[in-house]
Design a protein around this motif. Structure first.
Motif, PDB file in Angstrom:
ATOM      1  N   MET A   1       0.858  -1.167   0.000  1.00 24.95           N
ATOM      2  CA  MET A   1       0.000   0.000   0.000  1.00 24.95           C
ATOM      3  C   MET A   1       0.904   1.230   0.000  1.00 24.95           C
ATOM      4  O   MET A   1       1.790   1.350   0.817  1.00 24.95           O
ATOM      5  N   ARG A   2       0.657   2.107  -0.934  1.00 26.72           N
ATOM      6  CA  ARG A   2       1.519   3.289  -1.023  1.00 26.72           C
ATOM      7  C   ARG A   2       0.993   4.410  -0.145  1.00 26.72           C
ATOM      8  O   ARG A   2      -0.197   4.482   0.148  1.00 26.72           O
ATOM      9  N   ASP A  19      -6.159   3.794  -9.084  1.00 29.69           N
ATOM     10  CA  ASP A  19      -5.305   2.803  -8.417  1.00 29.69           C
ATOM     11  C   ASP A  19      -6.134   1.934  -7.469  1.00 29.69           C
ATOM     12  O   ASP A  19      -5.962   0.716  -7.426  1.00 29.69           O
ATOM     13  N   ARG A  22      -7.999  -0.677  -9.200  1.00 25.18           N
ATOM     14  CA  ARG A  22      -7.113  -1.763  -9.639  1.00 25.18           C
ATOM     15  C   ARG A  22      -6.616  -2.606  -8.461  1.00 25.18           C
ATOM     16  O   ARG A  22      -5.763  -3.463  -8.628  1.00 25.18           O
ATOM     17  N   GLY A  23      -7.110  -2.316  -7.264  1.00 29.72           N
ATOM     18  CA  GLY A  23      -6.708  -3.104  -6.097  1.00 29.72           C
ATOM     19  C   GLY A  23      -5.488  -2.575  -5.388  1.00 29.72           C
ATOM     20  O   GLY A  23      -4.857  -3.308  -4.624  1.00 29.72           O
ATOM     21  N   GLU A  24      -5.128  -1.311  -5.623  1.00 29.64           N
ATOM     22  CA  GLU A  24      -3.969  -0.702  -4.981  1.00 29.64           C
ATOM     23  C   GLU A  24      -4.416   0.462  -4.097  1.00 29.64           C
ATOM     24  O   GLU A  24      -4.383   1.620  -4.528  1.00 29.64           O
ATOM     25  N   SER A  26      -4.447   3.409  -1.214  1.00 29.50           N
ATOM     26  CA  SER A  26      -3.439   4.410  -0.839  1.00 29.50           C
ATOM     27  C   SER A  26      -3.717   4.931   0.561  1.00 29.50           C
ATOM     28  O   SER A  26      -4.866   5.158   0.922  1.00 29.50           O
ATOM     29  N   LEU A  39      -9.708   3.201  -0.860  1.00 29.24           N
ATOM     30  CA  LEU A  39      -9.808   1.874  -1.436  1.00 29.24           C
ATOM     31  C   LEU A  39     -11.087   1.791  -2.242  1.00 29.24           C
ATOM     32  O   LEU A  39     -11.970   2.638  -2.098  1.00 29.24           O
TER      33      LEU A  39
END
Length: 80
Positions: A1-2, A19, A22-24, A26, A39
């Motif tokens: 996780m960014r 993001d 796409r499942g990423e 933050s 999310l």
């Protein structure tokens, strides 16, 4: 996780949401401290519908006789 600073997240909100889709997810930070998470709605819905422990026990099929009797011995004395 960014991790992304709030001001950068504001400037690139569309990309942050893309993001997440796409499942990423933050982590949004403010002054270096985590403040929020972005999310996807689908992921939030999945996480928010986790059943409670009580609900899991209710559907487990356990019967009263499946659970052992409690020990009736008195609690031990502790000295401090």
């Amino acid at each position: 996780m960014r991790e992304i600073q709030l001001r950068d997240a504001k400037a690139t909100l569309s990309a942050v949401v893309d993001d997440a889709l796409r499942g990423e997810p933050s982590i949004i930070t403010r002054h270096g401290e985590p403040e929020a998470v972005v999310l996807s709605f689908a992921e939030w819905k999945r996480l928010s519908t986790v059943p409670s422990f009580g609900a899991l026990l209710a559907v487990s099929g356990l019967r009263d006789e499946d659970v052992p009797e409690r020990d009736g011995a008195p609690l031990r004395d502790l000295e401090f």
